[in-house]
Design a protein around this motif. Structure first.
Motif, PDB file in Angstrom:
ATOM      1  N   GLU A  32       2.278  -0.321  -0.730  1.00 50.08           N
ATOM      2  CA  GLU A  32       1.345  -0.457   0.401  1.00 50.08           C
ATOM      3  C   GLU A  32       1.381   0.795   1.277  1.00 50.08           C
ATOM      4  N   ALA A  33       2.592   1.341   1.492  1.00 52.77           N
ATOM      5  CA  ALA A  33       2.714   2.553   2.301  1.00 52.77           C
ATOM      6  C   ALA A  33       2.013   3.731   1.613  1.00 52.77           C
ATOM      7  N   GLN A  35      -0.519   3.569  -0.442  1.00 57.36           N
ATOM      8  CA  GLN A  35      -1.959   3.336  -0.344  1.00 57.36           C
ATOM      9  C   GLN A  35      -2.476   3.710   1.039  1.00 57.36           C
ATOM     10  N   GLN A  36      -1.693   3.390   2.085  1.00 55.92           N
ATOM     11  CA  GLN A  36      -2.087   3.778   3.439  1.00 55.92           C
ATOM     12  C   GLN A  36      -2.038   5.293   3.601  1.00 55.92           C
ATOM     13  N   ARG A  39      -5.180   6.457   2.034  1.00 57.70           N
ATOM     14  CA  ARG A  39      -6.381   5.942   2.709  1.00 57.70           C
ATOM     15  C   ARG A  39      -6.628   6.641   4.044  1.00 57.70           C
ATOM     16  N   CYS A  40      -5.571   6.916   4.789  1.00 54.91           N
ATOM     17  CA  CYS A  40      -5.742   7.513   6.123  1.00 54.91           C
ATOM     18  C   CYS A  40      -5.955   9.027   6.068  1.00 54.91           C
ATOM     19  N   LYS A 112      -1.782   9.855  12.353  1.00 54.93           N
ATOM     20  CA  LYS A 112      -2.504   8.978  11.430  1.00 54.93           C
ATOM     21  C   LYS A 112      -1.973   7.542  11.445  1.00 54.93           C
ATOM     22  N   MET A 114       1.186   6.645  11.159  1.00 57.37           N
ATOM     23  CA  MET A 114       2.341   6.490  10.282  1.00 57.37           C
ATOM     24  C   MET A 114       3.538   7.201  10.903  1.00 57.37           C
ATOM     25  N   PRO A 141       4.016   3.014   7.703  1.00 55.38           N
ATOM     26  CA  PRO A 141       3.240   2.701   8.905  1.00 55.38           C
ATOM     27  C   PRO A 141       4.114   2.666  10.154  1.00 55.38           C
TER      28      PRO A 141
END
Length: 471
Positions: A32-33, A35-36, A39-40, A112, A114, A141
């Motif tokens: 998930e991290a 992907q973020q 994505r960001c 961003k 994170m 995040p």
């Protein structure tokens, strides 16, 4: 599929090596991290200018079966770093640039949404003279109220060693080799004087940090929860990062008196001698299609640069911090990515450190060179380091497939300089004995006289397999 012994501490991911390929298994949270991160736009931003290692998500059908069987939620593949180095092999200039890169990563992550979860110097490797961030899963995040969990680690492994070298002439690489965790705040504070409190950042990041560390470590206080309740925010983390950056940038470079800088111009080489050495090095690396070259006793890197004309990776190793720092500085603002300058002493090379002495591998375990250059090195190791000539020859022939080595006879001015004011107890230091030792592990294919015969340049091919070097 071999797990990297240096990545076991991260329970959300593990690095694996399969030949020249580098994979990382991810937990569901780490996926998930990642992907973020994509994505960001943070990964794309950091990838500009090679500030983060090239990374891609491996599609499930392409995951190697041995890795798929381990049950990770996903697998990343990273671009391989040509040669792994450790912070205690970096001169002051390299350690400082690595620290500033890590702060860059933290600042851009916060912008961003994170954060960087730790602050270790091992998050950074060098592609030649360019630092690159490699620990992708350590970016995650940011949650409201969080502090920067890596602050103490960053101070211990970056700020404090740099400060002690700059202010107290205590070499950072020596301090870092002494403990994987670096220099704790209390130790750093104890080594400084009251006058040092006026240096930028010392009061906040060393003295007050040491006081807080002493007060709260080992107590029942949940400091993170208390700070969250007090309204700690990302803006405060950003301010702290900016303060650390100013403190590091303000550090004067240490005064490094180099014992051997200018060595190449202070010897008895003629122009023809120098051209011959250059041609032998150039021919040895090009003709053997060398992928990895070690230049032992590289000095300011003259022959490293020649080897790099053909070899994609040249590790330039010298024990003189002044020489290595100046070589790095000369490469830093160029596009040269083939030469990696490192601090290292042939008579005391980097050992295995950490858990089971394998967490951070010794020098010889990190890649077997195709060609080894040992130019104007042997007399230093024998006449100054007291290593027996036969043992040195055996070690050099066990490192790679081809050895280019220079033997300096006792008639040479530099050998006489090393023997000055010493009893000559080096009966074993003899050209014939050295050549005989080399030929027990291979054969001498070229022999050239230099400096009117006081130096001999040899090219050797290794034929006897070695047992002390990991391929």
């Amino acid at each position: 599929m071999n797990p990297d012994p240096g990545s076991f501490r991260d329970r959300s991911g593990r690095v694996y090596r399969d030949g020249d390929r580098v994979f990382r298994g991810l937990s569901s949270a780490a996926l998930e991290a990642w992907q973020q991160l994509e994505r960001c736009g943070l990964y794309a931003n950091l990838r500009e200018g090679e500030r983060i290692v090239g990374t891609r998500l491996v599609p499930s059908p392409e995951v190697p079966p041995a890795l798929a069987a381990l049950g990770w939620s996903a697998v990343l593949e990273h671009d391989a770093v040509p040669f792994v180095s450790h912070p205690w092999e970096w001169p002051f200039e390299m350690l400082r640039d690595a620290a500033l890169l890590e702060l860059d990563v933290l600042d851009e992550a916060l912008a961003k949404g994170m954060v960087l979860r730790d602050g270790t110097a091992h998050n950074v490797q060098f592609l030649g003279a360019r630092p690159v961030f490699i620990d992708v899963p350590s970016l995650g995040p940011y949650r409201a109220g969080e502090t920067w969990a890596g602050y103490r680690q960053f101070c211990s492994e970056f700020l404090n060693p740099l400060l002690l070298e700059s202010a107290r002439s205590l070499p950072a690489h020596v301090l870092l080799r002494g403990a994987l965790g670096g220099v704790p705040p209390g130790v750093c504070a104890g080594a400084l004087s009251t006058r040092d409190l006026f240096r930028r950042g010392v009061l906040t990041h060393v003295w007050l940090h040491a006081k807080a560390d002493s007060r709260y470590r080992g107590t029942g206080h949940n400091v993170r929860s208390e700070l969250a309740l007090a309204g700690f925010s990302a803006e405060l983390v950003k301010r702290n990062s900016r303060s650390l950056r100013r403190a590091i940038e303000a550090l004067p470079e240490p005064r490094q008196e180099s014992a051997w800088e200018g060595y190449e111009t202070n010897t008895s080489y003629t122009a023809d001698d120098t051209r011959l050495k250059e041609e032998v090095v150039r021919r040895a690396t090009a003709a053997r299609a060398a992928r990895l070259v070690w230049d032992l006793g590289a000095n300011t890197g003259h022959y490293s640069r020649i080897a790099a004309e053909a070899a994609p990776c040249v590790v330039a190793i010298d024990s003189d911090a002044g020489c290595v720092g100046r070589l790095y500085a000369s490469l830093r603002n160029t596009r040269e990515r083939r030469i990696l300058p490192l601090l290292g002493d042939v008579t005391d090379p980097s050992p295995g450190l950490g858990w089971r002495l394998g967490e951070r591998g010794p020098l010889e375990s990190r890649g077997r060179p195709d060609v080894v250059l040992a130019l104007a090195l042997v007399h230093h190791v024998v006449l100054h380091g007291n290593v027996r000539t036969e043992e040195l020859a055996d070690w050099l022939m066990g490192l790679g497939r081809t050895l280019v080595v220079e033997f300096v006879t006792k008639d040479d001015p530099m050998a006489k300089r090393l023997l000055l004011n010493r009893d000559d107890q080096f009966e074993d230091y003899d050209l014939k004995a050295f050549e005989a030792a080399l030929e027990r592990r291979g054969r001498i294919v070229e022999r050239h006289l230099l400096c009117e015969g006081t130096r001999v340049l040899l090219v050797c091919e290794v034929s006897v397999p070695t047992s002390h070097t990991a391929a």
